[in-house]
Design a protein around this motif. Structure first.
Motif, PDB file in Angstrom:
ATOM      1  N   ILE A  25       0.855  -1.192   0.000  1.00 30.76           N
ATOM      2  CA  ILE A  25       0.000   0.000   0.000  1.00 30.76           C
ATOM      3  C   ILE A  25       0.885   1.234   0.000  1.00 30.76           C
ATOM      4  CG2 ILE A  25      -1.720   1.303   1.331  1.00 30.76           C
ATOM      5  CD1 ILE A  25      -2.465  -1.442   2.624  1.00 30.76           C
ATOM      6  N   GLU A  26       0.539   2.184  -0.842  1.00 32.04           N
ATOM      7  CA  GLU A  26       1.176   3.501  -0.799  1.00 32.04           C
ATOM      8  C   GLU A  26       0.086   4.548  -0.708  1.00 32.04           C
ATOM      9  OE1 GLU A  26       4.036   4.383  -3.810  1.00 32.04           O
ATOM     10  OE2 GLU A  26       5.216   2.571  -3.447  1.00 32.04           O
ATOM     11  N   GLY A  27       0.166   5.372   0.328  1.00 30.35           N
ATOM     12  CA  GLY A  27      -0.894   6.361   0.528  1.00 30.35           C
ATOM     13  C   GLY A  27      -2.213   5.658   0.794  1.00 30.35           C
ATOM     14  N   GLU A  28      -3.216   5.940  -0.036  1.00 31.75           N
ATOM     15  CA  GLU A  28      -4.554   5.393   0.184  1.00 31.75           C
ATOM     16  C   GLU A  28      -4.872   4.194  -0.699  1.00 31.75           C
ATOM     17  OE1 GLU A  28      -7.309   8.596  -0.344  1.00 31.75           O
ATOM     18  OE2 GLU A  28      -6.790   9.530   1.577  1.00 31.75           O
TER      19      GLU A  28
ATOM     20  N   ILE B 223     -23.197  -3.721  -6.567  1.00 33.27           N
ATOM     21  CA  ILE B 223     -24.621  -3.401  -6.713  1.00 33.27           C
ATOM     22  C   ILE B 223     -24.890  -1.928  -6.447  1.00 33.27           C
ATOM     23  CG2 ILE B 223     -26.888  -3.797  -5.656  1.00 33.27           C
ATOM     24  CD1 ILE B 223     -26.126  -6.777  -5.464  1.00 33.27           C
ATOM     25  N   PHE B 224     -24.108  -1.303  -5.554  1.00 34.00           N
ATOM     26  CA  PHE B 224     -24.367   0.096  -5.220  1.00 34.00           C
ATOM     27  C   PHE B 224     -23.312   1.049  -5.778  1.00 34.00           C
ATOM     28  CE2 PHE B 224     -26.746  -2.341  -2.025  1.00 34.00           C
ATOM     29  CZ  PHE B 224     -28.014  -1.924  -2.425  1.00 34.00           C
ATOM     30  N   GLY B 225     -22.623   0.603  -6.829  1.00 35.42           N
ATOM     31  CA  GLY B 225     -21.816   1.508  -7.635  1.00 35.42           C
ATOM     32  C   GLY B 225     -20.517   1.979  -7.010  1.00 35.42           C
ATOM     33  N   LEU B 226     -19.958   1.191  -6.093  1.00 30.54           N
ATOM     34  CA  LEU B 226     -18.717   1.587  -5.418  1.00 30.54           C
ATOM     35  C   LEU B 226     -17.505   0.763  -5.882  1.00 30.54           C
ATOM     36  CD1 LEU B 226     -20.099   1.910  -1.773  1.00 30.54           C
ATOM     37  CD2 LEU B 226     -19.992   3.675  -3.554  1.00 30.54           C
ATOM     38  N   TYR B 227     -17.718  -0.200  -6.725  1.00 29.85           N
ATOM     39  CA  TYR B 227     -16.672  -1.112  -7.180  1.00 29.85           C
ATOM     40  C   TYR B 227     -15.979  -0.557  -8.428  1.00 29.85           C
ATOM     41  CZ  TYR B 227     -14.552  -5.671  -8.280  1.00 29.85           C
ATOM     42  OH  TYR B 227     -13.665  -6.698  -8.516  1.00 29.85           O
ATOM     43  N   PRO B 228     -14.676  -0.708  -8.588  1.00 36.72           N
ATOM     44  CA  PRO B 228     -13.703  -1.404  -7.744  1.00 36.72           C
ATOM     45  C   PRO B 228     -12.987  -0.500  -6.735  1.00 36.72           C
ATOM     46  CG  PRO B 228     -12.663  -0.860  -9.807  1.00 36.72           C
ATOM     47  CD  PRO B 228     -14.070  -0.319  -9.888  1.00 36.72           C
ATOM     48  N   GLN B 229     -13.475   0.744  -6.558  1.00 36.64           N
ATOM     49  CA  GLN B 229     -12.852   1.576  -5.529  1.00 36.64           C
ATOM     50  C   GLN B 229     -12.973   0.900  -4.174  1.00 36.64           C
ATOM     51  OE1 GLN B 229     -14.389   5.591  -5.250  1.00 36.64           O
ATOM     52  NE2 GLN B 229     -13.024   6.142  -3.571  1.00 36.64           N
ATOM     53  N   LYS B 230     -14.127   0.305  -3.920  1.00 32.95           N
ATOM     54  CA  LYS B 230     -14.368  -0.454  -2.694  1.00 32.95           C
ATOM     55  C   LYS B 230     -14.659  -1.904  -3.067  1.00 32.95           C
ATOM     56  CE  LYS B 230     -14.252   3.375  -0.210  1.00 32.95           C
ATOM     57  NZ  LYS B 230     -13.110   3.675   0.670  1.00 32.95           N
ATOM     58  N   GLY B 231     -14.542  -2.801  -2.071  1.00 39.67           N
ATOM     59  CA  GLY B 231     -14.891  -4.198  -2.289  1.00 39.67           C
ATOM     60  C   GLY B 231     -13.905  -4.996  -3.101  1.00 39.67           C
ATOM     61  N   SER B 232     -12.662  -4.532  -3.171  1.00 34.49           N
ATOM     62  CA  SER B 232     -11.687  -5.177  -4.048  1.00 34.49           C
ATOM     63  C   SER B 232     -10.297  -5.147  -3.438  1.00 34.49           C
ATOM     64  CB  SER B 232     -11.665  -4.464  -5.405  1.00 34.49           C
ATOM     65  OG  SER B 232     -10.619  -4.947  -6.214  1.00 34.49           O
ATOM     66  N   LEU B 233      -9.491  -6.157  -3.778  1.00 41.36           N
ATOM     67  CA  LEU B 233      -8.080  -6.191  -3.399  1.00 41.36           C
ATOM     68  C   LEU B 233      -7.177  -5.952  -4.607  1.00 41.36           C
ATOM     69  CD1 LEU B 233      -7.997  -9.281  -0.969  1.00 41.36           C
ATOM     70  CD2 LEU B 233      -8.097  -6.848  -0.375  1.00 41.36           C
ATOM     71  N   GLN B 234      -7.737  -5.489  -5.702  1.00 42.91           N
ATOM     72  CA  GLN B 234      -6.932  -5.305  -6.898  1.00 42.91           C
ATOM     73  C   GLN B 234      -6.139  -4.007  -6.845  1.00 42.91           C
ATOM     74  OE1 GLN B 234     -10.318  -5.483  -9.627  1.00 42.91           O
ATOM     75  NE2 GLN B 234      -9.926  -3.389 -10.283  1.00 42.91           N
TER      76      GLN B 234
ATOM     77  N   GLY C 254      -4.910  -0.461  -7.458  1.00 48.41           N
ATOM     78  CA  GLY C 254      -5.656   0.751  -7.781  1.00 48.41           C
ATOM     79  C   GLY C 254      -6.876   0.965  -6.921  1.00 48.41           C
ATOM     80  N   SER C 255      -7.332  -0.085  -6.219  1.00 48.11           N
ATOM     81  CA  SER C 255      -8.477   0.057  -5.318  1.00 48.11           C
ATOM     82  C   SER C 255      -8.056   0.766  -4.040  1.00 48.11           C
ATOM     83  CB  SER C 255      -9.048  -1.322  -4.965  1.00 48.11           C
ATOM     84  OG  SER C 255      -9.574  -1.961  -6.106  1.00 48.11           O
ATOM     85  N   ASP C 256      -9.026   1.364  -3.355  1.00 47.83           N
ATOM     86  CA  ASP C 256      -8.751   1.918  -2.033  1.00 47.83           C
ATOM     87  C   ASP C 256      -8.219   0.807  -1.127  1.00 47.83           C
ATOM     88  OD1 ASP C 256      -9.624   4.403  -2.791  1.00 47.83           O
ATOM     89  OD2 ASP C 256     -11.434   4.401  -1.547  1.00 47.83           O
ATOM     90  N   ALA C 257      -7.244   1.144  -0.322  1.00 51.73           N
ATOM     91  CA  ALA C 257      -6.682   0.173   0.615  1.00 51.73           C
ATOM     92  C   ALA C 257      -7.571   0.067   1.845  1.00 51.73           C
ATOM     93  CB  ALA C 257      -5.260   0.564   0.990  1.00 51.73           C
ATOM     94  N   ASP C 258      -8.783  -0.436   1.624  1.00 50.80           N
ATOM     95  CA  ASP C 258      -9.739  -0.757   2.688  1.00 50.80           C
ATOM     96  C   ASP C 258      -9.602  -2.244   2.959  1.00 50.80           C
ATOM     97  OD1 ASP C 258     -10.583   1.833   2.417  1.00 50.80           O
ATOM     98  OD2 ASP C 258     -12.634   1.351   1.830  1.00 50.80           O
TER      99      ASP C 258
END
Length: 463
Positions: free
Chosen positions: A24-27, A377-388, A390-394
């Motif tokens: 992870i770098e930054g976010e 389903i709620f339009g947040l992917y792949p920023q959320k819900g992903s380990l790929q 470029g995704s947010d490090a959530d």
């Protein structure tokens, strides 16, 4: 820019389970490679690393149905966005999707701004569903604003007519047609109000008002009837539809019937409809188990677990709406008790222990239902819900061997109680990371207000 290396973990996402190290770098997640691939970086003084020692690494959990700072019947729910988000983070949740009340003048931009002001203290990220209680030419035009403020979904009620929440069923067709044009997903609280009002009158006439009558008044038949009526309206419009907090075997039968007819219908259920039954409404603390739709029978619990096993339900969510004991005990009448229970913090641990642990679902399927599917389903992917990359490090670091008895003392909701008190779980989140920052590890470590609104893209159900 901070760097964080998570090594020796078992990553779990919609691709499966695999042994990678994550950088992870930054976010953002910037690299995911086989274990040991980043060993040369460990000499970097700017790098922090965590040895997961074989623990699971999940994409951050998303609770797609919460009610923080909810105004109801002259009071406000115990968990505001700050307190609620601390509890959520303690349970491995990094994003919630809450609700914006309906503005009668259709000024969705103002309503969004006002609700966002309430949410700005959150330590986790958030999005919203917009409640719709009426539909006319003015509202039809202003629904365009939801796309501008980046909301992907609306919610309608088929009940609570007296409270003013219920949308007239005569408006379904025109509303669904407009939502299809805009590619906004309708989500629905499905209970047939006419049947409920009829049953309520019968029970009140007989002076039967104790909490135990709640499942009889809000019968599973009411859920079934409303689901079918809404599904038929969605089929005529050819729009996908999403049923919130499916509570009963009857409701799920209706969903299966509609799918056979060709309706594009999706559902969520909550842990309490899988793990708690209506016998709890007969005890002295019955108010603490009171929500709408009500708890059903143990038969319904089992049938919903079977539906989960057959991939008939897409999302686990909590309908988190926490009131204190004092608030809940203000009334003993099934027609006046404040409906709602705390749930976000225990979502992951319960679904792992009682879903994966009892072989109803696989680990990968659990993560689909708790993270991947809500994001898509709620339009947040792949920023959320992903380990790929470029995704947010959530990220949620999860210890499958950690055993814990759930109690009011070791949970964080301002409700100061849990309907799952004394439930034993095996498997619990130990570190929660939101956009590259550790926000919970034994205690809250996040700055108040460090959560953000996440703009939603169009639901994957329209693709």
């Amino acid at each position: 820019m901070n760097k964080l290396l998570l090594k020796n973990g078992k990553l779990v996402d919609d691709k499966g389970i695999y042994k990678n190290d994550l950088l992870i770098e930054g976010e953002k997640i910037v690299a995911s490679k086989k274990r040991g691939s980043f060993s040369s970086l460990e000499k970097d003084s700017k790098l922090e690393f965590i040895d997961l020692q074989g623990k699971y690494l999940f994409p951050g959990i998303i609770d797609a149905h919460t009610h923080y700072s909810l105004y109801s019947r002259g009071t406000v729910s115990a968990d505001d966005f700050y307190k609620g988000s601390i509890a959520a983070a303690a349970g491995g949740v990094t994003t919630i999707i809450d609700y914006i009340d309906f503005p009668e003048d259709g000024d969705f931009k103002r309503a969004f701004k006002e609700r966002s002001k309430q949410a700005e203290d959150s330590i986790i990220d958030y999005s919203f569903h917009q409640v719709i209680e009426d539909f006319d030419q003015n509202i039809s035009k202003k629904l365009e604003d939801l796309k501008e403020i980046a909301l992907a979904s609306i919610k309608i009620f088929t009940t609570y007519k007296k409270a003013g929440y219920m949308l007239d069923k005569e408006l379904y067709a025109d509303l669904f047609k407009r939502l299809k044009e805009l590619k906004i997903l309708p989500t629905v609280h499905a209970e047939d109000d006419a049947l409920i009002q009829e049953l309520e009158a019968v029970y009140k006439k007989r002076n039967l008002t104790e909490p135990a009558v709640h499942p009889a008044v809000r019968a599973s038949l009411a859920e079934k009837l409303a689901v079918i009526e809404l599904g038929d309206a969605a089929l005529k419009t050819n729009i996908p539809i999403y049923i919130v907090h499916l509570s009963s075997a009857d409701g799920n039968q209706a969903v299966k019937y509609l799918r056979e007819k060709g309706v594009d219908i999706y559902t969520e259920t909550a842990p309490h409809y899988l793990m708690l039954d209506n016998s709890l409404l007969k005890g002295e603390d019955s108010q603490l188990y009171f929500m709408t739709p009500p708890l059903r029978s143990s038969y319904d619990n089992q049938k919903l677990w079977e539906a989960v096993s057959r991939n008939e339900i897409q999302i686990f969510a909590t309908d988190h709406c926490a009131f204190t004991k004092e608030q809940k005990f203000q009334s003993a009448s099934a027609f006046d008790i404040l409906p709602g229970i705390p749930g976000t913090e225990t979502l992951l641990a319960l679904m792992y222990s009682y879903g994966v642990g009892r072989n109803y679902i696989s680990l990968e399927k659990m993560i689909e239902m708790l993270s991947v599917n809500p994001a898509k389903i709620f339009g947040l992917y792949p920023q959320k819900g992903s380990l790929q990359v470029g995704s947010d490090a959530d990220l949620t670091i999860f210890d499958p061997d950690l055993e814990k008895k759930l109690t009011a003392d070791n949970l964080h909701s301002a409700a100061k109680y849990s309907p799952y008190s004394n439930f034993q779980v095996k498997g619990y989140p130990v570190i929660t990371i939101r956009r590259g920052e550790i926000i919970f590890s034994k205690k809250s470590r996040a700055e108040k207000g460090s959560g953000r609104f996440i703009p939603a893209q169009t639901s994957s159900l329209f693709s």
